[in-house]
Design a protein around this motif. Structure first.
Motif, PDB file in Angstrom:
ATOM      1  N   ASN A 146       0.824  -1.223   0.000  1.00  0.00           N
ATOM      2  CA  ASN A 146       0.000   0.000   0.000  1.00  0.00           C
ATOM      3  C   ASN A 146       0.853   1.266   0.000  1.00  0.00           C
ATOM      4  O   ASN A 146       0.409   2.324   0.444  1.00  0.00           O
ATOM      5  CB  ASN A 146      -0.964   0.025   1.187  1.00  0.00           C
ATOM      6  CG  ASN A 146      -1.962  -1.100   1.110  1.00  0.00           C
ATOM      7  OD1 ASN A 146      -2.393  -1.471   0.024  1.00  0.00           O
ATOM      8  ND2 ASN A 146      -2.311  -1.659   2.247  1.00  0.00           N
ATOM      9  N   THR A 147       2.078   1.139  -0.482  1.00  0.00           N
ATOM     10  CA  THR A 147       2.990   2.275  -0.551  1.00  0.00           C
ATOM     11  C   THR A 147       3.603   2.327  -1.943  1.00  0.00           C
ATOM     12  O   THR A 147       3.842   1.299  -2.561  1.00  0.00           O
ATOM     13  CB  THR A 147       4.114   2.129   0.499  1.00  0.00           C
ATOM     14  OG1 THR A 147       3.521   1.959   1.784  1.00  0.00           O
ATOM     15  CG2 THR A 147       5.008   3.343   0.531  1.00  0.00           C
ATOM     16  N   ILE A 148       3.831   3.530  -2.443  1.00  0.00           N
ATOM     17  CA  ILE A 148       4.523   3.700  -3.718  1.00  0.00           C
ATOM     18  C   ILE A 148       5.656   4.700  -3.549  1.00  0.00           C
ATOM     19  O   ILE A 148       5.655   5.507  -2.625  1.00  0.00           O
ATOM     20  CB  ILE A 148       3.575   4.168  -4.860  1.00  0.00           C
ATOM     21  CG1 ILE A 148       2.913   5.504  -4.517  1.00  0.00           C
ATOM     22  CG2 ILE A 148       2.570   3.090  -5.212  1.00  0.00           C
ATOM     23  CD1 ILE A 148       2.099   6.115  -5.648  1.00  0.00           C
ATOM     24  N   VAL A 164       4.610  17.157   2.361  1.00  0.00           N
ATOM     25  CA  VAL A 164       4.203  16.056   3.236  1.00  0.00           C
ATOM     26  C   VAL A 164       2.753  16.268   3.670  1.00  0.00           C
ATOM     27  O   VAL A 164       2.340  17.377   3.987  1.00  0.00           O
ATOM     28  CB  VAL A 164       5.156  15.963   4.440  1.00  0.00           C
ATOM     29  CG1 VAL A 164       4.657  14.941   5.458  1.00  0.00           C
ATOM     30  CG2 VAL A 164       6.560  15.596   3.977  1.00  0.00           C
ATOM     31  N   ASN A 165       1.981  15.197   3.625  1.00  0.00           N
ATOM     32  CA  ASN A 165       0.550  15.114   3.965  1.00  0.00           C
ATOM     33  C   ASN A 165      -0.379  15.596   2.861  1.00  0.00           C
ATOM     34  O   ASN A 165      -1.607  15.492   3.018  1.00  0.00           O
ATOM     35  CB  ASN A 165       0.213  15.821   5.284  1.00  0.00           C
ATOM     36  CG  ASN A 165       0.832  15.121   6.467  1.00  0.00           C
ATOM     37  OD1 ASN A 165       0.925  13.894   6.492  1.00  0.00           O
ATOM     38  ND2 ASN A 165       1.283  15.876   7.440  1.00  0.00           N
ATOM     39  N   ASN A 166       0.138  16.115   1.735  1.00  0.00           N
ATOM     40  CA  ASN A 166      -0.727  16.409   0.592  1.00  0.00           C
ATOM     41  C   ASN A 166      -1.170  15.096  -0.033  1.00  0.00           C
ATOM     42  O   ASN A 166      -0.455  14.098   0.023  1.00  0.00           O
ATOM     43  CB  ASN A 166       0.004  17.251  -0.452  1.00  0.00           C
ATOM     44  CG  ASN A 166      -0.086  18.723  -0.163  1.00  0.00           C
ATOM     45  OD1 ASN A 166      -0.581  19.142   0.871  1.00  0.00           O
ATOM     46  ND2 ASN A 166       0.404  19.529  -1.090  1.00  0.00           N
ATOM     47  N   ARG A 178       4.082  10.841   2.434  1.00  0.00           N
ATOM     48  CA  ARG A 178       4.566  10.596   3.793  1.00  0.00           C
ATOM     49  C   ARG A 178       5.987  11.112   4.005  1.00  0.00           C
ATOM     50  O   ARG A 178       6.357  11.468   5.110  1.00  0.00           O
ATOM     51  CB  ARG A 178       4.522   9.096   4.121  1.00  0.00           C
ATOM     52  CG  ARG A 178       3.147   8.553   4.252  1.00  0.00           C
ATOM     53  CD  ARG A 178       2.481   9.166   5.437  1.00  0.00           C
ATOM     54  NE  ARG A 178       1.155   8.602   5.628  1.00  0.00           N
ATOM     55  CZ  ARG A 178       0.231   9.161   6.352  1.00  0.00           C
ATOM     56  NH1 ARG A 178       0.466  10.298   6.958  1.00  0.00           N
ATOM     57  NH2 ARG A 178      -0.948   8.622   6.478  1.00  0.00           N
ATOM     58  N   ASN A 179       6.773  11.133   2.944  1.00  0.00           N
ATOM     59  CA  ASN A 179       8.158  11.583   3.074  1.00  0.00           C
ATOM     60  C   ASN A 179       8.613  12.201   1.761  1.00  0.00           C
ATOM     61  O   ASN A 179       8.260  11.735   0.681  1.00  0.00           O
ATOM     62  CB  ASN A 179       9.070  10.407   3.444  1.00  0.00           C
ATOM     63  CG  ASN A 179      10.494  10.849   3.709  1.00  0.00           C
ATOM     64  OD1 ASN A 179      10.736  11.865   4.334  1.00  0.00           O
ATOM     65  ND2 ASN A 179      11.449  10.086   3.211  1.00  0.00           N
ATOM     66  N   LEU A 190       9.592  10.629  -3.399  1.00  0.00           N
ATOM     67  CA  LEU A 190       8.504  10.669  -2.433  1.00  0.00           C
ATOM     68  C   LEU A 190       8.094   9.263  -2.030  1.00  0.00           C
ATOM     69  O   LEU A 190       8.002   8.373  -2.874  1.00  0.00           O
ATOM     70  CB  LEU A 190       7.287  11.362  -3.037  1.00  0.00           C
ATOM     71  CG  LEU A 190       7.526  12.719  -3.691  1.00  0.00           C
ATOM     72  CD1 LEU A 190       6.341  13.105  -4.541  1.00  0.00           C
ATOM     73  CD2 LEU A 190       7.806  13.759  -2.636  1.00  0.00           C
ATOM     74  N   THR A 191       7.841   9.088  -0.764  1.00  0.00           N
ATOM     75  CA  THR A 191       7.206   7.869  -0.290  1.00  0.00           C
ATOM     76  C   THR A 191       5.760   8.230  -0.018  1.00  0.00           C
ATOM     77  O   THR A 191       5.474   9.164   0.733  1.00  0.00           O
ATOM     78  CB  THR A 191       7.876   7.368   1.014  1.00  0.00           C
ATOM     79  OG1 THR A 191       9.280   7.224   0.770  1.00  0.00           O
ATOM     80  CG2 THR A 191       7.292   6.034   1.447  1.00  0.00           C
TER      81      THR A 191
END
Length: 195
Positions: A146-148, A164-166, A178-179, A190-191
């Motif tokens: 569930n991460t890209i 971050v958080n957008n 997230r990062n 970007l993570t």
């Protein structure tokens, strides 16, 4: 100018094709390494191509994953990888008040200015998306389910759009940043997690 420099220019005049590097025309000799899962190419240019530069070849977008600061055989060489997705980000939202053709505020029946929301044009960001791992010159980055990983050009617009958080939509899902990793100069890595 020595004879070898004249010869390399002649080679470029005969064998190169026109590409765009950050929307600027350049001449490059494009070569293809052995076939891999992702479309990668090498470009050989007389001018430096930086890591993170956006390269357009035949209307296809690529991102430069390497940077050459010194010439190799009188030319620069960079590895580029095809951008497998284009993320559509909403345009800038501006809160303003309704105005007439002279720029004067239009008031409602109570004498208050009428608020309006102006949405700018959407921004389309070519990028590389990975869901398992991503490697740049041996540096392997693994991700959870569930991460890209999103790899885009590091520029002011992308930094703002991908803070971050957008969140953004891609592949029928919403993703939250997230990062934001900027340790590879020119690349924004970007993570992002599915929400």
């Amino acid at each position: 100018m020595n004879l070898f420099e004249i010869d390399i220019q002649s080679v470029f005049d005969m064998a190169s094709q026109t590409i765009l590097v950050n929307d600027t025309k350049r001449q490059a000799i494009v070569t293809t390494p052995p076939l891999k899962e992702n479309e990668e190419r090498f470009i050989h240019t007389l001018d430096i191509v930086h890591m993170g530069d956006l390269v357009t070849i035949d209307d296809d977008k690529y991102i430069s994953l390497t940077e050459s600061v010194t010439k190799r055989h009188s030319k620069y060489k960079a590895k580029i990888r095809h951008c497998n997705y284009v993320i559509k980000m909403p345009g800038e939202v501006i809160e303003d008040f309704k105005r007439d053709e002279n720029g004067e505020l239009i008031l409602d029946r109570y004498g208050d200015p009428i608020p309006i929301t102006i949405v700018g044009e959407s921004v389309f960001i070519p990028c590389i998306i990975e869901n398992k791992s991503f490697s740049i010159d041996g540096y392997q980055l693994l991700v959870a389910d569930n991460t890209i990983i999103v790899i885009a050009q590091d520029n002011e617009v992308n930094r703002v759009k991908f803070t971050v958080n957008n969140t953004f939509s891609l592949m029928d899902y919403n993703w939250k940043v997230r990062n934001q990793d900027r340790t590879k100069k020119g690349l924004l890595i970007l993570t992002c997690e599915r929400v």
